[in-house]
Design a protein around this motif. Sequence first.
Motif, PDB file in Angstrom:
ATOM      1  N   ASP A  69      40.440  51.940 -46.301  1.00  0.00           N
ATOM      2  CA  ASP A  69      39.476  52.717 -47.051  1.00  0.00           C
ATOM      3  C   ASP A  69      40.166  53.845 -47.816  1.00  0.00           C
ATOM      4  N   ALA A  70      41.200  54.340 -47.123  1.00  0.00           N
ATOM      5  CA  ALA A  70      42.044  55.506 -47.973  1.00  0.00           C
ATOM      6  C   ALA A  70      42.655  54.773 -49.273  1.00  0.00           C
ATOM      7  N   LEU A  71      43.311  53.644 -49.066  1.00  0.00           N
ATOM      8  CA  LEU A  71      43.755  53.038 -50.307  1.00  0.00           C
ATOM      9  C   LEU A  71      42.869  53.110 -51.276  1.00  0.00           C
ATOM     10  N   LEU A  72      41.751  52.369 -50.952  1.00  0.00           N
ATOM     11  CA  LEU A  72      40.674  52.257 -52.162  1.00  0.00           C
ATOM     12  C   LEU A  72      40.259  53.532 -52.692  1.00  0.00           C
ATOM     13  N   GLN A  73      39.996  54.415 -51.704  1.00  0.00           N
ATOM     14  CA  GLN A  73      39.601  55.592 -52.538  1.00  0.00           C
ATOM     15  C   GLN A  73      40.657  56.427 -53.341  1.00  0.00           C
ATOM     16  N   ILE A  98      40.743  45.565 -53.902  1.00  0.00           N
ATOM     17  CA  ILE A  98      41.207  46.611 -54.970  1.00  0.00           C
ATOM     18  C   ILE A  98      40.442  46.219 -56.599  1.00  0.00           C
ATOM     19  N   LYS A  99      40.477  45.250 -56.661  1.00  0.00           N
ATOM     20  CA  LYS A  99      39.848  44.845 -58.067  1.00  0.00           C
ATOM     21  C   LYS A  99      38.419  45.343 -57.992  1.00  0.00           C
ATOM     22  N   GLN A 100      37.698  45.145 -56.985  1.00  0.00           N
ATOM     23  CA  GLN A 100      36.203  45.731 -56.712  1.00  0.00           C
ATOM     24  C   GLN A 100      36.012  47.164 -56.815  1.00  0.00           C
ATOM     25  N   ALA A 101      37.073  47.674 -56.349  1.00  0.00           N
ATOM     26  CA  ALA A 101      37.190  49.174 -56.340  1.00  0.00           C
ATOM     27  C   ALA A 101      37.204  49.697 -57.459  1.00  0.00           C
TER      28      ALA A 101
END
Length: 338
Positions: A12-16, A77-80
């Motif tokens: 979650d931290a990566l996506l943020q 990642i692409k979705q984020a």
Amino acid sequence: RKLTADRLQDEDALLQFVRQRVRDAIAYRQWLLKEKESNAARMIFSEADGLPGLIVDRYNDILSLHAQTQAMDRAEIKQAIVAELQAQLVPDGVAHIVERVEPHIRELEQLPPAENHLLWGEKTSTQYELNGMRFHYNALSGQKSGAFLDQRENYAAAERYAHGTALDVFCYQGGFALHLTRVCSAVTALDSSRPALEVAEENEKLNQGLGRPQIEWIEANAFDFLKDYSASGQQYDTIVLDPPAFAKSKRNLETALRGYKELNLRAMKMLRPAGVLVACSCSYHVSDEDFRQMLTAAAVDAGRTLRLLEIRTQSKDHPIVLGIPESHYLKCMIASAR
């Protein structure tokens, strides 16, 4: 390829983190989006925006997205990325996102084969503006992201100096040529790609105005054309050379420089006194100094003296980051020939 030196606690931290980088990239370009005569720009430029392997271009209401690494191609990642692009740019008129792929890069990155496709929205084609000139855009066709947005500021610069009869070599879909019609009495544009010229002709129809010359579009090999026309004594007041990257790797550098020199040498012989040469190279492996030395040698062999008017690079929406040499790839020199 490193996103950050900091340790991220979890997925979650990566996506943020990725979403914040997307926000930062868009915020950096807000000055560009305020330009009244352009509604197309590069929104994310890979390492230059701290997102290695991600390219996002805007064409009016369509975004073109390239995920060129295994990390950026991950579904989460692409979705984020898509979610943040929507949050930031839908209020500004973006309504469609297309993912474009380059088979060669996907093969090198050991990614599965894929096709250009619609990620979100309904349409894959639109019209956009650069410096007040209108262009067609089809997100599922064309080279790389679809157009050469990195030349936007150079189109305008070439227009400032151009005059008389003009020749645009490697014209692709007419970027330089269309700008030159606003200041030149006659414009000839050539490319070896018939599909590109067909789009260029449609772009010309979008910009027809009182007093503008009709462009002569020619399908030809640039080297053969310049050889034949220079031998016949044909001359122009303005010549633009914007070839594709001749040096795909460092080992091709010597061959590439020979190619650039031949093009520029023949162009210089075809320039009338006080003629303007716009010479470009998008080869990262050709340095600024390599390019300048090549032009100097070509001028000597052509018996011409070049006075530099401007030394330029890619548009500011393609930022050059000190310490990331790959972010500086485009050279554009505008010179007056004696």
